[in-house]
Enzyme design. Structure first.
Site, PDB file in Angstrom:
ATOM      1  N   TRP A  57      56.682  49.869  37.558  1.00 25.98           N
ATOM      2  CA  TRP A  57      57.012  48.527  37.107  1.00 25.98           C
ATOM      3  C   TRP A  57      56.017  47.532  37.681  1.00 25.98           C
ATOM      4  O   TRP A  57      55.599  47.629  38.812  1.00 25.98           O
ATOM      5  CB  TRP A  57      58.410  48.127  37.570  1.00 25.98           C
ATOM      6  CG  TRP A  57      59.516  48.651  36.730  1.00 25.98           C
ATOM      7  CD1 TRP A  57      60.484  49.539  37.111  1.00 25.98           C
ATOM      8  CD2 TRP A  57      59.782  48.341  35.359  1.00 25.98           C
ATOM      9  NE1 TRP A  57      61.335  49.795  36.063  1.00 25.98           N
ATOM     10  CE2 TRP A  57      60.925  49.069  34.973  1.00 25.98           C
ATOM     11  CE3 TRP A  57      59.156  47.515  34.413  1.00 25.98           C
ATOM     12  CZ2 TRP A  57      61.457  48.999  33.692  1.00 25.98           C
ATOM     13  CZ3 TRP A  57      59.694  47.447  33.133  1.00 25.98           C
ATOM     14  CH2 TRP A  57      60.831  48.175  32.793  1.00 25.98           C
ATOM     15  N   GLU A  77      38.490  37.425  44.382  1.00 31.75           N
ATOM     16  CA  GLU A  77      39.442  38.093  45.272  1.00 31.75           C
ATOM     17  C   GLU A  77      40.699  37.271  45.533  1.00 31.75           C
ATOM     18  O   GLU A  77      41.757  37.840  45.821  1.00 31.75           O
ATOM     19  CB  GLU A  77      38.738  38.430  46.588  1.00 31.75           C
ATOM     20  CG  GLU A  77      37.632  39.472  46.414  1.00 31.75           C
ATOM     21  CD  GLU A  77      36.775  39.668  47.653  1.00 31.75           C
ATOM     22  OE1 GLU A  77      37.010  38.962  48.663  1.00 31.75           O
ATOM     23  OE2 GLU A  77      35.853  40.511  47.608  1.00 31.75           O
ATOM     24  N   ARG A 137      43.872  51.609  22.380  1.00 30.53           N
ATOM     25  CA  ARG A 137      44.968  52.267  23.112  1.00 30.53           C
ATOM     26  C   ARG A 137      45.942  52.886  22.115  1.00 30.53           C
ATOM     27  O   ARG A 137      47.166  52.847  22.304  1.00 30.53           O
ATOM     28  CB  ARG A 137      45.682  51.249  24.000  1.00 30.53           C
ATOM     29  CG  ARG A 137      44.752  50.477  24.929  1.00 30.53           C
ATOM     30  CD  ARG A 137      45.512  49.541  25.843  1.00 30.53           C
ATOM     31  NE  ARG A 137      44.602  48.744  26.676  1.00 30.53           N
ATOM     32  CZ  ARG A 137      44.962  48.138  27.804  1.00 30.53           C
ATOM     33  NH1 ARG A 137      46.203  48.231  28.238  1.00 30.53           N
ATOM     34  NH2 ARG A 137      44.090  47.437  28.497  1.00 30.53           N
ATOM     35  N   ARG A 168      43.318  56.453  40.497  1.00 27.42           N
ATOM     36  CA  ARG A 168      42.443  55.481  39.851  1.00 27.42           C
ATOM     37  C   ARG A 168      42.965  54.114  40.266  1.00 27.42           C
ATOM     38  O   ARG A 168      44.085  53.740  39.934  1.00 27.42           O
ATOM     39  CB  ARG A 168      42.481  55.609  38.333  1.00 27.42           C
ATOM     40  CG  ARG A 168      41.645  54.511  37.637  1.00 27.42           C
ATOM     41  CD  ARG A 168      42.004  54.372  36.169  1.00 27.42           C
ATOM     42  NE  ARG A 168      41.222  53.319  35.537  1.00 27.42           N
ATOM     43  CZ  ARG A 168      41.564  52.038  35.489  1.00 27.42           C
ATOM     44  NH1 ARG A 168      42.684  51.614  36.064  1.00 27.42           N
ATOM     45  NH2 ARG A 168      40.786  51.148  34.878  1.00 27.42           N
ATOM     46  N   ASP A 191      43.169  50.426  39.912  1.00 30.42           N
ATOM     47  CA  ASP A 191      42.929  49.351  38.969  1.00 30.42           C
ATOM     48  C   ASP A 191      42.479  48.087  39.700  1.00 30.42           C
ATOM     49  O   ASP A 191      42.863  47.838  40.848  1.00 30.42           O
ATOM     50  CB  ASP A 191      44.241  49.081  38.206  1.00 30.42           C
ATOM     51  CG  ASP A 191      44.074  48.137  37.049  1.00 30.42           C
ATOM     52  OD1 ASP A 191      43.595  48.577  36.000  1.00 30.42           O
ATOM     53  OD2 ASP A 191      44.430  46.946  37.194  1.00 30.42           O
ATOM     54  N   ASN A 216      46.586  44.982  43.434  1.00 26.92           N
ATOM     55  CA  ASN A 216      46.038  43.623  43.457  1.00 26.92           C
ATOM     56  C   ASN A 216      47.045  42.558  43.060  1.00 26.92           C
ATOM     57  O   ASN A 216      46.958  41.413  43.520  1.00 26.92           O
ATOM     58  CB  ASN A 216      44.841  43.538  42.501  1.00 26.92           C
ATOM     59  CG  ASN A 216      44.262  42.149  42.415  1.00 26.92           C
ATOM     60  OD1 ASN A 216      43.667  41.659  43.378  1.00 26.92           O
ATOM     61  ND2 ASN A 216      44.454  41.484  41.279  1.00 26.92           N
ATOM     62  N   HIS A 217      48.019  42.909  42.226  1.00 26.44           N
ATOM     63  CA  HIS A 217      48.886  41.878  41.670  1.00 26.44           C
ATOM     64  C   HIS A 217      50.216  42.455  41.220  1.00 26.44           C
ATOM     65  O   HIS A 217      50.353  43.660  41.019  1.00 26.44           O
ATOM     66  CB  HIS A 217      48.197  41.195  40.480  1.00 26.44           C
ATOM     67  CG  HIS A 217      47.695  42.162  39.443  1.00 26.44           C
ATOM     68  ND1 HIS A 217      46.370  42.527  39.338  1.00 26.44           N
ATOM     69  CD2 HIS A 217      48.349  42.862  38.465  1.00 26.44           C
ATOM     70  CE1 HIS A 217      46.216  43.394  38.354  1.00 26.44           C
ATOM     71  NE2 HIS A 217      47.405  43.614  37.820  1.00 26.44           N
ATOM     72  N   GLU A 227      38.084  50.658  40.131  1.00 27.75           N
ATOM     73  CA  GLU A 227      37.584  49.953  38.960  1.00 27.75           C
ATOM     74  C   GLU A 227      36.941  48.632  39.368  1.00 27.75           C
ATOM     75  O   GLU A 227      37.621  47.706  39.810  1.00 27.75           O
ATOM     76  CB  GLU A 227      38.715  49.677  37.968  1.00 27.75           C
ATOM     77  CG  GLU A 227      38.246  48.953  36.725  1.00 27.75           C
ATOM     78  CD  GLU A 227      39.368  48.276  35.963  1.00 27.75           C
ATOM     79  OE1 GLU A 227      39.206  48.086  34.744  1.00 27.75           O
ATOM     80  OE2 GLU A 227      40.389  47.908  36.578  1.00 27.75           O
ATOM     81  N   ASP A 261      48.637  37.238  42.226  1.00 35.36           N
ATOM     82  CA  ASP A 261      47.696  37.919  43.109  1.00 35.36           C
ATOM     83  C   ASP A 261      48.271  38.102  44.511  1.00 35.36           C
ATOM     84  O   ASP A 261      48.650  37.138  45.174  1.00 35.36           O
ATOM     85  CB  ASP A 261      46.403  37.098  43.185  1.00 35.36           C
ATOM     86  CG  ASP A 261      45.238  37.927  43.693  1.00 35.36           C
ATOM     87  OD1 ASP A 261      44.675  38.686  42.891  1.00 35.36           O
ATOM     88  OD2 ASP A 261      44.892  37.797  44.884  1.00 35.36           O
TER      89      ASP A 261
END
Length: 418
Positions: free
Chosen positions: A29, A108, A291, A151, A153, A67-68, A177, A122
């Protein structure tokens, strides 16, 4: 690293052969790192997937975001208290701001999406309590589901010291990434992370294998990457992914160019990644049409590229007869280039690829030197034709109607040709 990747979303689609990665795409989620997304399945389902992959001799890679968080409100209206502790306060996130991509601090500290909803709030990585909890949630995922790789992101949006902390904590291969065409920029992320997604190479592969430039450009990029990255053999190389137009959207009906491109991908230095649907020539030109759902394809195992990639897997598995460790730790060696051809040596193989496409060229390619023993016969295991090696291992690779060739000593012929 003896890895290959099949990117699957959200179902298993195993191309026959020595496939060693399965891939689970964004399974959590966006607003709770402790829960699986129920639309992708239950914890039991993911455990079963992991066990099934490992039983096949494959490995499990998952796509992780640190990251978020996602929120379906505008920034002023976000209900931070709805997030689990310790992410349930405004101070757990950076202040909303739009990114200035010319400024790394802005990349960043600002938000990837500030509107319209859903927005991407963020994470305040500098808040040790918050970031440590986020890292620990991933450590728990790795242990619970027996994950072999990650991986990562949006890696370029996270300060590098925190990426290094993350890599050290999870203890598995992490490929990050950093979406950028600059080798100098992306190479900064191998070191903090073990691997990086090879975007600089992707830009060049598209231009080269669609015939918009010569192989000299690709050769120069390979040499630059060998100098710039700590280890080119753990970079993850790709032709398609969910953020860029699919290769088939660039080259139309020319499956021969796709075959050459994926041959190069499988035998150059690095970890080849095959995004689901490439083998069926999905041709979405950008997000979201790149996608496409997999189930509309009927999982056609008779498709030209499906069968071709399956054979390449078998060749790649065989090709490290010289010793698996040495094969995957040594860089592919460029033997020569022209406007129409590139030849590279990897272990006992010499791979010759072309960008001319269907119909090909009448020109042969003269390879002046290789590791083949002079005055012996070699065989192209894709067509089963043979040729003779001359002085210094040099030989002439005849035209093949645009198709790639994979040359190998005839002593190995019986493995692939009658």
């Amino acid at each position: 690293m003896g890895f290959q990747a099949i990117w699957i979303s959200p179902v298993i689609h195993n191309i026959e052969g020595n496939t060693t990665w399965g891939y689970a795409y964004h399974g959590y989620w966006g607003d709770n790192p402790y829960l699986l997304n129920e639309h992708f399945g239950t914890p039991g389902d993911l455990k079963s997937l992991s066990a099934a992959l490992h039983k096949r001799g494959m490995s499990l890679m998952v796509d992780i975001v640190i990251n978020h968080f996602a929120a379906n409100q505008t920034p002023p209206d976000i209900s931070y208290s709805a997030f689990p502790s310790p992410f349930n306060s405004k101070s757990s996130f950076h202040q909303p701001c739009d990114i200035d991509y010319a400024n790394q601090t802005s990349i960043e500290d600002c938000w990837v999406v500030t509107g319209p909803p859903p927005v991407l709030a963020d994470i305040n990585s500098e808040n040790a309590t918050v970031f440590n909890a986020l890292v620990q949630s991933v450590v728990d995922i790795v242990k619970t589901y027996d994950v072999d790789g990650i991986r990562l992101d949006t890696a370029k949006y996270i300060p590098k010291p925190f990426l290094a902390q993350f890599q050290d904590a999870v203890g598995v291969l992490v490929t990050g990434e950093a979406f950028n065409d600059s080798t100098a920029y992306v190479s900064q992320y191998q070191g903090p992370l073990e691997s990086a997604i090879n975007y600089p190479l992707w830009y060049v592969l598209v231009d080269t294998f669609t015939g918009r430039t010569t192989f000299d450009y690709l050769a120069a990029t390979i040499k630059t990457e060998e100098r710039s990255f700590l280890d080119a053999n753990v970079l993850t190389n790709f032709l398609d992914n969910h953020d860029v137009p699919r290769l088939a959207s660039w080259d139309g009906d020319d499956v021969v160019r796709d075959k050459n491109a994926v041959t190069f991908l499988m035998f150059t230095s690095g970890i080849p990644v095959v995004y689901y649907g490439f083998e069926l020539r999905f041709n979405g030109s950008g997000d979201p049409v790149n996608r496409e759902p997999m189930w509309t394809s009927s999982y056609n195992t008779n498709a030209t590229l499906y069968k071709y990639i399956s054979k390449l897997h078998k060749v790649r598995d065989f090709s490290h007869v010289v010793g698996k460790a040495s094969y995957f730790s040594s860089n592919a060696k460029i033997l020569g280039t022209s406007a129409e051809y590139m030849a590279l040596q990897r272990g006992p193989l010499v791979v010759v690829v072309s960008n001319v496409g269907v119909g090909g060229t009448k020109n042969s390619f003269d390879i002046t030197a290789s590791d083949f023993i002079p005055h012996t016969t070699i065989v192209d295991i894709l067509s089963c034709s043979t040729t003779r090696v001359g002085h210094a291992g040099g030989f002439v690779s005849p035209p093949n109607e645009g198709e790639a060739r994979i040359w190998i000593p005839t002593s190995y012929k019986s493995s692939f040709c009658p």
